[in-house]
Design an enzyme around this catalytic site. Structure first.
Site, PDB file in Angstrom:
ATOM      1  N   SER A 107       0.822  -1.210   0.000  1.00 18.67           N
ATOM      2  CA  SER A 107       0.000   0.000   0.000  1.00 18.67           C
ATOM      3  C   SER A 107       0.856   1.260   0.000  1.00 18.67           C
ATOM      4  O   SER A 107       1.760   1.426   0.831  1.00 18.67           O
ATOM      5  CB  SER A 107      -0.914   0.027   1.235  1.00 18.67           C
ATOM      6  OG  SER A 107      -1.577   1.282   1.337  1.00 18.67           O
ATOM      7  N   ASN A 109      -0.075   4.034   0.925  1.00 19.87           N
ATOM      8  CA  ASN A 109      -0.396   4.825   2.106  1.00 19.87           C
ATOM      9  C   ASN A 109       0.646   4.671   3.205  1.00 19.87           C
ATOM     10  O   ASN A 109       0.788   5.552   4.059  1.00 19.87           O
ATOM     11  CB  ASN A 109      -1.774   4.427   2.649  1.00 19.87           C
ATOM     12  CG  ASN A 109      -2.909   4.922   1.777  1.00 19.87           C
ATOM     13  OD1 ASN A 109      -2.939   6.082   1.377  1.00 19.87           O
ATOM     14  ND2 ASN A 109      -3.846   4.039   1.456  1.00 19.87           N
ATOM     15  N   ASP A 127      11.467   8.976  -3.554  1.00 19.13           N
ATOM     16  CA  ASP A 127      11.453   7.734  -4.317  1.00 19.13           C
ATOM     17  C   ASP A 127      12.828   7.077  -4.315  1.00 19.13           C
ATOM     18  O   ASP A 127      13.841   7.699  -3.969  1.00 19.13           O
ATOM     19  CB  ASP A 127      11.020   8.010  -5.760  1.00 19.13           C
ATOM     20  CG  ASP A 127       9.537   8.335  -5.871  1.00 19.13           C
ATOM     21  OD1 ASP A 127       8.815   8.132  -4.884  1.00 19.13           O
ATOM     22  OD2 ASP A 127       9.115   8.798  -6.951  1.00 19.13           O
ATOM     23  N   ARG A 157       3.653  19.568 -10.164  1.00 15.42           N
ATOM     24  CA  ARG A 157       2.603  19.377 -11.156  1.00 15.42           C
ATOM     25  C   ARG A 157       1.422  20.268 -10.783  1.00 15.42           C
ATOM     26  O   ARG A 157       1.482  21.022  -9.825  1.00 15.42           O
ATOM     27  CB  ARG A 157       2.166  17.910 -11.225  1.00 15.42           C
ATOM     28  CG  ARG A 157       3.257  16.939 -11.654  1.00 15.42           C
ATOM     29  CD  ARG A 157       3.666  17.138 -13.093  1.00 15.42           C
ATOM     30  NE  ARG A 157       4.614  16.108 -13.524  1.00 15.42           N
ATOM     31  CZ  ARG A 157       5.936  16.221 -13.433  1.00 15.42           C
ATOM     32  NH1 ARG A 157       6.465  17.321 -12.895  1.00 15.42           N
ATOM     33  NH2 ARG A 157       6.725  15.253 -13.863  1.00 15.42           N
ATOM     34  N   ASN A 213      -2.023   4.406  -6.675  1.00 16.19           N
ATOM     35  CA  ASN A 213      -1.483   5.644  -7.226  1.00 16.19           C
ATOM     36  C   ASN A 213      -1.998   6.809  -6.370  1.00 16.19           C
ATOM     37  O   ASN A 213      -2.910   6.635  -5.555  1.00 16.19           O
ATOM     38  CB  ASN A 213      -1.961   5.813  -8.685  1.00 16.19           C
ATOM     39  CG  ASN A 213      -1.039   6.679  -9.502  1.00 16.19           C
ATOM     40  OD1 ASN A 213      -0.401   7.591  -8.980  1.00 16.19           O
ATOM     41  ND2 ASN A 213      -0.959   6.406 -10.802  1.00 16.19           N
ATOM     42  N   ASP A 216       0.649  10.954  -3.280  1.00 18.72           N
ATOM     43  CA  ASP A 216       1.253  12.288  -3.212  1.00 18.72           C
ATOM     44  C   ASP A 216       0.202  13.379  -3.440  1.00 18.72           C
ATOM     45  O   ASP A 216       0.222  14.422  -2.777  1.00 18.72           O
ATOM     46  CB  ASP A 216       2.397  12.427  -4.217  1.00 18.72           C
ATOM     47  CG  ASP A 216       2.014  11.978  -5.629  1.00 18.72           C
ATOM     48  OD1 ASP A 216       0.917  11.407  -5.821  1.00 18.72           O
ATOM     49  OD2 ASP A 216       2.823  12.197  -6.550  1.00 18.72           O
TER      50      ASP A 216
END
Length: 317
Positions: A107, A109, A127, A157, A213, A216
Site C-alpha cells: 500500500s 499509504n 522515491d 505538477r 497511485n 502524493d
C-alpha cells in the site's frame, strides 16, 4: 555481522525493522502526537520508498547521498514489496547508510505512516530512483524551515478544471503549480498523522489503494486543507538531482526505468486526473491552491538524465 529484526506496530499490521545499523523503534499504535520536546527542529528524517529489486543497486549511492547532508538526522528505507525475501533485504543492509523497515503490504499509504523512528519535525519523503546532491537537500530544508506548514520539493505538477469535459485533470503548467511529487517532498511531521489517522481521509486512502497511485496528490490535499496555501518548488543546487527513473535516460537499463507507476502506465495522467476527481468527490471540496512565485527559473523538470554519455536536464533535447 548479525542482523536483528525488531517488531513494530502500525495502524494495520506489524512492520519489521531489518537493519545492520540499529535504530530503536517505538511502537505507536494509537496515532498519538509525539512529545514536542523529543522532536528535533534542526534536522530532517529521510524516508525512501523502495519496491523493485531491480533498483537495489541504486539504493546504496542514494542513501549515501542523503546521509552526506548535514541536514539529515537519519535515513530510513521503507521496503514495500511483500514478496521480497528476508535474505535479500538482509543482504541489502550490508554497508547501507540507512535503517530498513519492511512494510506489511504494498500500500502506498504506508509512505505517510507516522513511524516512531521519526524524531524530527521535518520529514523528507522520496522515491528510490532520485539521487540529490547533498547541497540540494540542505537548500530545500532551509527553504522549508522558513514556512514549515507548506510542502517543499523539486518536482511540481498542477490540477486544473477542464471546462469542455467538466472534470478535474492532472497536468503540468509553465507558470503555476499546486502539487509537489513524492520524488522529493519535505513535509511537517504533523501531516503524516493527519493523513494516516484522520477519519475524514479514510475513503480517500481507500482510493489510493484501489488506484495504486496518487498518495502524493492526497497529501497535497491534506496540507492545503490545513494551511490554505500552495506548495513551494525550489531549485536544485550543486550537482543537481539525478533522476534514474525518467524514461528519457539512455544510460539506465529499462528494468530500472520501467518499474515506476509513471513509466508503466500509458494512461498515467488520466488516472491521476481521476484521482483528483475522486478526492474532490469524497471530500466535497477542492483545497489545492496554486503557487505562482517560484524559487526556480521555471516549472520544468529539474531531474538529471544521462544522454549521450552526459548528465543533462531531462527536459533538454
Amino acid at each position: 555481522m548479525k542482523i536483528s529484526i525488531y517488531s513494530l506496530t502500525s495502524l494495520y499490521l506489524p512492520l519489521f525493522v531489518i537493519s545492520s545499523r540499529l535504530i530503536p523503534e517505538t511502537p505507536d499504535p494509537q496515532c498519538k502526537s509525539p512529545d514536542p520536546t523529543t522532536i528535533r527542529p534542526d534536522q530532517l528524517t529521510v524516508i525512501i520508498s523502495g519496491y523493485s529489486e531491480h533498483r537495489i543497486p541504486l539504493l546504496h549511492p542514494i542513501a549515501a547521498a542523503y546521509s552526506a547532508s548535514p541536514s539529515v538526522a537519519v535515513v530510513v528505507l521503507l521496503w514495500c514489496n511483500p514478496s521480497t525475501s528476508t535474505r535479500t533485504l538482509s543482504h541489502l543492509t550490508q554497508n547501507l547508510s540507512a535503517a530498513v523497515l519492511r512494510a506489511p503490504s504494498a500500500s502506498l499509504n504506508h509512505r505517510f505512516y507516522p513511524l516512531g523512528i521519526i524524531k524530527t519535525r521535518a520529514v523528507l519523503i522520496c522515491d528510490d530512483d532520485i539521487e540529490p546532491d547533498p547541497r540540494s537537500v540542505s537548500a530545500a530544508f532551509t527553504m522549508w524551515k522558513s514556512d514549515p506548514d507548506r510542502v517543499v520539493g523539486f518536482f511540481a505538477r498542477s490540477h486544473a478544471y477542464n471546462i469542455a469535459s467538466k472534470t478535474w485533470i492532472y497536468t503540468m503548467e509553465k507558470e503555476k503549480f499546486s502539487i509537489i511529487l513524492t520524488k522529493f517532498m519535505i513535509i511537517n511531521l504533523k501531516y503524516l498523522e493527519r493523513y494516516s489517522c484522520d477519519e475524514q481521509y479514510a475513503e480517500a486512502r481507500r482510493i489510493v489503494d484501489d488506484m495504486n497511485n496518487c498518495e502524493d496528490i492526497l497529501m497535497n490535499f491534506v496540507v492545503a486543507e490545513e494551511n490554505q496555501k500552495g506548495p513551494v518548488m525550489v531549485g536544485a543546487k550543486g550537482g543537481g538531482v539525478r533522476d534514474y527513473g525518467d524514461a528519457r535516460n539512455d544510460g539506465v537499463s529499462e528494468r530500472v526505468r520501467e518499474v515506476g507507476l509513471s513509466s508503466r502506465k500509458e494512461d498515467h495522467r488520466k488516472r491521476r486526473g481521476d484521482c483528483i476527481k475522486q478526492f474532490h468527490r469524497v471530500l466535497g471540496r477542492m483545497p489545492l491552491k496554486y503557487s505562482y512565485g517560484k524559487m526556480v527559473d521555471g516549472v520544468g523538470e529539474q531531474g538529471l538524465c544521462e544522454k549521450g554519455g552526459k548528465l543533462v536536464l531531462c527536459d533538454q533535447q
